[in-house]
Scaffold this motif. Structure first.
Motif, PDB file in Angstrom:
ATOM      1  N   ARG A  59       0.816  -1.218   0.000  1.00 16.86           N
ATOM      2  CA  ARG A  59       0.000   0.000   0.000  1.00 16.86           C
ATOM      3  C   ARG A  59       0.855   1.276   0.000  1.00 16.86           C
ATOM      4  O   ARG A  59       0.326   2.378  -0.097  1.00 16.86           O
ATOM      5  CB  ARG A  59      -0.900   0.014   1.238  1.00 16.86           C
ATOM      6  CG  ARG A  59      -1.924  -1.109   1.257  1.00 16.86           C
ATOM      7  CD  ARG A  59      -2.719  -1.131   2.541  1.00 16.86           C
ATOM      8  NE  ARG A  59      -3.371   0.150   2.807  1.00 16.86           N
ATOM      9  CZ  ARG A  59      -4.108   0.402   3.887  1.00 16.86           C
ATOM     10  NH1 ARG A  59      -4.274  -0.542   4.803  1.00 16.86           N
ATOM     11  NH2 ARG A  59      -4.671   1.572   4.048  1.00 16.86           N
ATOM     12  N   GLY A  60       2.160   1.130   0.140  1.00 13.13           N
ATOM     13  CA  GLY A  60       3.044   2.290   0.178  1.00 13.13           C
ATOM     14  C   GLY A  60       2.970   3.062   1.483  1.00 13.13           C
ATOM     15  O   GLY A  60       3.312   4.257   1.515  1.00 13.13           O
ATOM     16  N   ASN A  61       2.564   2.387   2.567  1.00 14.52           N
ATOM     17  CA  ASN A  61       2.374   3.075   3.851  1.00 14.52           C
ATOM     18  C   ASN A  61       3.358   2.637   4.929  1.00 14.52           C
ATOM     19  O   ASN A  61       3.187   2.996   6.097  1.00 14.52           O
ATOM     20  CB  ASN A  61       0.949   2.837   4.370  1.00 14.52           C
ATOM     21  CG  ASN A  61      -0.091   3.542   3.527  1.00 14.52           C
ATOM     22  OD1 ASN A  61       0.202   4.546   2.886  1.00 14.52           O
ATOM     23  ND2 ASN A  61      -1.301   3.003   3.502  1.00 14.52           N
ATOM     24  N   LEU A  62       4.368   1.836   4.577  1.00 13.30           N
ATOM     25  CA  LEU A  62       5.334   1.408   5.578  1.00 13.30           C
ATOM     26  C   LEU A  62       6.321   2.531   5.836  1.00 13.30           C
ATOM     27  O   LEU A  62       7.093   2.901   4.968  1.00 13.30           O
ATOM     28  CB  LEU A  62       6.061   0.143   5.115  1.00 13.30           C
ATOM     29  CG  LEU A  62       7.037  -0.477   6.117  1.00 13.30           C
ATOM     30  CD1 LEU A  62       6.296  -0.937   7.375  1.00 13.30           C
ATOM     31  CD2 LEU A  62       7.790  -1.653   5.486  1.00 13.30           C
ATOM     32  N   ARG A  63       6.263   3.094   7.039  1.00 17.08           N
ATOM     33  CA  ARG A  63       7.136   4.219   7.382  1.00 17.08           C
ATOM     34  C   ARG A  63       7.486   4.182   8.859  1.00 17.08           C
ATOM     35  O   ARG A  63       6.841   3.475   9.646  1.00 17.08           O
ATOM     36  CB  ARG A  63       6.444   5.540   7.042  1.00 17.08           C
ATOM     37  CG  ARG A  63       5.099   5.735   7.733  1.00 17.08           C
ATOM     38  CD  ARG A  63       4.500   7.093   7.396  1.00 17.08           C
ATOM     39  NE  ARG A  63       4.164   7.188   5.986  1.00 17.08           N
ATOM     40  CZ  ARG A  63       2.962   6.887   5.505  1.00 17.08           C
ATOM     41  NH1 ARG A  63       1.988   6.473   6.325  1.00 17.08           N
ATOM     42  NH2 ARG A  63       2.712   6.993   4.227  1.00 17.08           N
ATOM     43  N   ARG A  64       8.501   4.933   9.214  1.00 21.56           N
ATOM     44  CA  ARG A  64       8.904   5.000  10.625  1.00 21.56           C
ATOM     45  C   ARG A  64       7.796   5.626  11.460  1.00 21.56           C
ATOM     46  O   ARG A  64       7.116   6.556  11.012  1.00 21.56           O
ATOM     47  CB  ARG A  64      10.179   5.829  10.762  1.00 21.56           C
ATOM     48  CG  ARG A  64      11.418   5.168  10.179  1.00 21.56           C
ATOM     49  CD  ARG A  64      12.616   6.086  10.268  1.00 21.56           C
ATOM     50  NE  ARG A  64      12.912   6.454  11.639  1.00 21.56           N
ATOM     51  CZ  ARG A  64      13.881   7.296  12.004  1.00 21.56           C
ATOM     52  NH1 ARG A  64      14.630   7.873  11.051  1.00 21.56           N
ATOM     53  NH2 ARG A  64      14.095   7.562  13.270  1.00 21.56           N
ATOM     54  N   PRO A  65       7.608   5.125  12.689  1.00 17.50           N
ATOM     55  CA  PRO A  65       6.550   5.688  13.543  1.00 17.50           C
ATOM     56  C   PRO A  65       6.897   7.098  14.005  1.00 17.50           C
ATOM     57  O   PRO A  65       8.079   7.419  14.216  1.00 17.50           O
ATOM     58  CB  PRO A  65       6.492   4.722  14.729  1.00 17.50           C
ATOM     59  CG  PRO A  65       7.829   4.067  14.759  1.00 17.50           C
ATOM     60  CD  PRO A  65       8.296   3.993  13.334  1.00 17.50           C
ATOM     61  N   PRO A  66       5.901   7.970  14.146  1.00 23.56           N
ATOM     62  CA  PRO A  66       6.163   9.325  14.642  1.00 23.56           C
ATOM     63  C   PRO A  66       6.694   9.292  16.073  1.00 23.56           C
ATOM     64  O   PRO A  66       6.340   8.409  16.868  1.00 23.56           O
ATOM     65  CB  PRO A  66       4.778   9.990  14.599  1.00 23.56           C
ATOM     66  CG  PRO A  66       3.940   9.125  13.725  1.00 23.56           C
ATOM     67  CD  PRO A  66       4.478   7.746  13.844  1.00 23.56           C
ATOM     68  N   ARG A  67       7.535  10.273  16.396  1.00 24.16           N
ATOM     69  CA  ARG A  67       8.104  10.353  17.743  1.00 24.16           C
ATOM     70  C   ARG A  67       7.006  10.480  18.804  1.00 24.16           C
ATOM     71  O   ARG A  67       7.127   9.932  19.900  1.00 24.16           O
ATOM     72  CB  ARG A  67       9.054  11.548  17.826  1.00 24.16           C
ATOM     73  CG  ARG A  67       9.791  11.662  19.161  1.00 24.16           C
ATOM     74  CD  ARG A  67      10.641  12.912  19.175  1.00 24.16           C
ATOM     75  NE  ARG A  67      11.667  12.857  18.153  1.00 24.16           N
ATOM     76  CZ  ARG A  67      12.872  12.330  18.356  1.00 24.16           C
ATOM     77  NH1 ARG A  67      13.179  11.809  19.524  1.00 24.16           N
ATOM     78  NH2 ARG A  67      13.765  12.329  17.377  1.00 24.16           N
ATOM     79  N   ALA A  68       5.916  11.172  18.460  1.00 18.60           N
ATOM     80  CA  ALA A  68       4.841  11.378  19.433  1.00 18.60           C
ATOM     81  C   ALA A  68       4.142  10.076  19.815  1.00 18.60           C
ATOM     82  O   ALA A  68       3.498   9.995  20.862  1.00 18.60           O
ATOM     83  CB  ALA A  68       3.817  12.369  18.876  1.00 18.60           C
ATOM     84  N   ASP A  69       4.236   9.044  18.952  1.00 15.03           N
ATOM     85  CA  ASP A  69       3.595   7.762  19.236  1.00 15.03           C
ATOM     86  C   ASP A  69       4.530   6.779  19.943  1.00 15.03           C
ATOM     87  O   ASP A  69       4.166   5.620  20.152  1.00 15.03           O
ATOM     88  CB  ASP A  69       3.087   7.123  17.936  1.00 15.03           C
ATOM     89  CG  ASP A  69       1.806   7.777  17.445  1.00 15.03           C
ATOM     90  OD1 ASP A  69       1.028   8.258  18.290  1.00 15.03           O
ATOM     91  OD2 ASP A  69       1.583   7.807  16.222  1.00 15.03           O
ATOM     92  N   LEU A  70       5.723   7.232  20.321  1.00 17.42           N
ATOM     93  CA  LEU A  70       6.678   6.346  20.993  1.00 17.42           C
ATOM     94  C   LEU A  70       6.113   5.742  22.285  1.00 17.42           C
ATOM     95  O   LEU A  70       6.311   4.547  22.539  1.00 17.42           O
ATOM     96  CB  LEU A  70       7.977   7.097  21.278  1.00 17.42           C
ATOM     97  CG  LEU A  70       9.092   6.283  21.944  1.00 17.42           C
ATOM     98  CD1 LEU A  70       9.500   5.098  21.068  1.00 17.42           C
ATOM     99  CD2 LEU A  70      10.308   7.170  22.240  1.00 17.42           C
ATOM    100  N   PRO A  71       5.384   6.509  23.117  1.00 19.04           N
ATOM    101  CA  PRO A  71       4.844   5.893  24.348  1.00 19.04           C
ATOM    102  C   PRO A  71       3.925   4.714  24.081  1.00 19.04           C
ATOM    103  O   PRO A  71       4.040   3.665  24.738  1.00 19.04           O
ATOM    104  CB  PRO A  71       4.096   7.059  25.011  1.00 19.04           C
ATOM    105  CG  PRO A  71       4.770   8.289  24.509  1.00 19.04           C
ATOM    106  CD  PRO A  71       5.153   7.969  23.096  1.00 19.04           C
ATOM    107  N   VAL A  72       3.007   4.851  23.112  1.00 23.09           N
ATOM    108  CA  VAL A  72       2.083   3.752  22.833  1.00 23.09           C
ATOM    109  C   VAL A  72       2.791   2.624  22.079  1.00 23.09           C
ATOM    110  O   VAL A  72       2.414   1.450  22.188  1.00 23.09           O
ATOM    111  CB  VAL A  72       0.842   4.257  22.069  1.00 23.09           C
ATOM    112  CG1 VAL A  72       1.089   4.409  20.585  1.00 23.09           C
ATOM    113  CG2 VAL A  72      -0.356   3.348  22.309  1.00 23.09           C
ATOM    114  N   LEU A  73       3.816   2.967  21.337  1.00 23.77           N
ATOM    115  CA  LEU A  73       4.636   1.947  20.686  1.00 23.77           C
ATOM    116  C   LEU A  73       5.275   1.052  21.743  1.00 23.77           C
ATOM    117  O   LEU A  73       5.273  -0.185  21.633  1.00 23.77           O
ATOM    118  CB  LEU A  73       5.716   2.619  19.834  1.00 23.77           C
ATOM    119  CG  LEU A  73       6.605   1.715  18.979  1.00 23.77           C
ATOM    120  CD1 LEU A  73       5.851   1.208  17.765  1.00 23.77           C
ATOM    121  CD2 LEU A  73       7.857   2.463  18.541  1.00 23.77           C
ATOM    122  N   LEU A  74       5.789   1.669  22.795  1.00 25.69           N
ATOM    123  CA  LEU A  74       6.452   0.927  23.863  1.00 25.69           C
ATOM    124  C   LEU A  74       5.466   0.127  24.709  1.00 25.69           C
ATOM    125  O   LEU A  74       5.713  -1.040  25.030  1.00 25.69           O
ATOM    126  CB  LEU A  74       7.242   1.889  24.756  1.00 25.69           C
ATOM    127  CG  LEU A  74       8.456   2.559  24.114  1.00 25.69           C
ATOM    128  CD1 LEU A  74       9.028   3.632  25.036  1.00 25.69           C
ATOM    129  CD2 LEU A  74       9.533   1.523  23.785  1.00 25.69           C
TER     130      LEU A  74
END
Length: 286
Positions: A59-74
């Motif tokens: 889909r062309g949407n694979l990208r690095r996660p935004p810094r602001a979403d780091l807490p929920v990523l963790l």
């Protein structure tokens, strides 16, 4: 901040998750005959991550996660995926699949006070009564007639399942309160890889020489657990969690142990004991 699902679509998605995750409890129990628990958890997470990464790449949407979403990523990667799967997979070595599903999904008992503390959700008399009912259900499940208190491994397994439910409850509350920048689908491959990063060193330390029984049964178990029970279901649950109240999501997830207990009785012949039925009934009533 991206839009969330409408409540109707969120409920339908939650229903599908309940079915797929519920059926997976006896499948996971069987899968442990072919693969040690931590390697099993690691394999399903990696397969899930690769499935979603391939989908997003197309889909062309694979990208690095935004810094602001780091807490929920963790929180999702470390707690809901890494720690939860490690604890539940090990516990399944010592605890029946049906009972495991019930204990691992006692999340509403822990979400209610956490949501009140962290999100300001009100605890009224009805929710206090619900918590009391759920705790009574736990007391039934842990009565001396239902648990062999001389079996240390079984006691540790039961404790792991309760701990996994508490960790999931923390994640549910955090996901609901987080101000998302990317979508759950965009973040999920990275969260799964983070979970794999937790599971791999644990597997290397605790199970350094895995006894893996290669063959079609293992392939079928991993095919279900990778793309479906991991990639789709974790994405779907986080998506639902964003769209519904934390307590609503956790209460809805109680459908998983109902399906899991019935599936384990049908597929594995596990008995539907009075303690299981009464304990689950009290938790559901709550």
């Amino acid at each position: 901040m991206t839009n969330t699902l409408g409540s109707g679509r969120a409920v339908l998605l939650l229903g599908l998750v309940i079915l797929l995750w519920g059926v997976n409890w006896p499948i996971m129990k069987e899968g442990l005959h072919y693969l040690p628990p931590l390697w099993f958890a690691f394999a399903r997470v990696v397969l899930g991550a690769l499935t979603l990464a391939a989908l997003l790449s197309v889909r062309g949407n694979l990208r690095r996660p935004p810094r602001a979403d780091l807490p929920v990523l963790l929180s999702v990667g470390l707690l809901q995926i890494g720690a939860f799967l490690a604890l539940t997979h090990i516990a399944l070595l010592y605890v029946e699949a049906g009972r495991s599903a019930i204990l691992a999904y006692t999340t509403p008992l822990w979400v209610v006070p956490l949501a009140a503390l962290m999100l300001g959700e009100r605890i009224g008399p009805a929710r206090l009564a619900a918590m009391a009912c759920g705790l009574a259900g736990l007391a039934v499940l842990f009565n001396p007639l239902a648990v062999d208190y001389g079996d240390r491994a079984a006691l540790i397994g039961n404790g792991m399942l309760i701990a996994s439910a508490v960790l999931w409850a923390l994640t549910i509350v955090h996901v609901r309160g987080h101000r998302w920048q990317a979508t759950p689908l965009d973040l999920m491959p990275w969260q799964l890889l983070l979970g794999a990063g937790v599971l791999l060193p644990l597997a290397l330390i605790i199970e350094p020489h895995p006894d893996i029984k290669w063959g079609w049964p293992l392939a079928v178990v991993l095919a279900y657990n990778g793309p479906l029970a991991t990639a789709f279901c974790f994405w779907a649950f986080v998506t639902v969690n964003r769209s519904l109240q934390a307590t609503t999501t956790s209460l809805g997830s109680l459908g998983v142990p109902v399906v899991g207990m019935l599936a384990a009785a049908i597929a594995l012949g596990e008995p539907l004991t009075a303690a299981k039925l009464l304990g689950l009934g009290l938790i559901l009533a709550g």
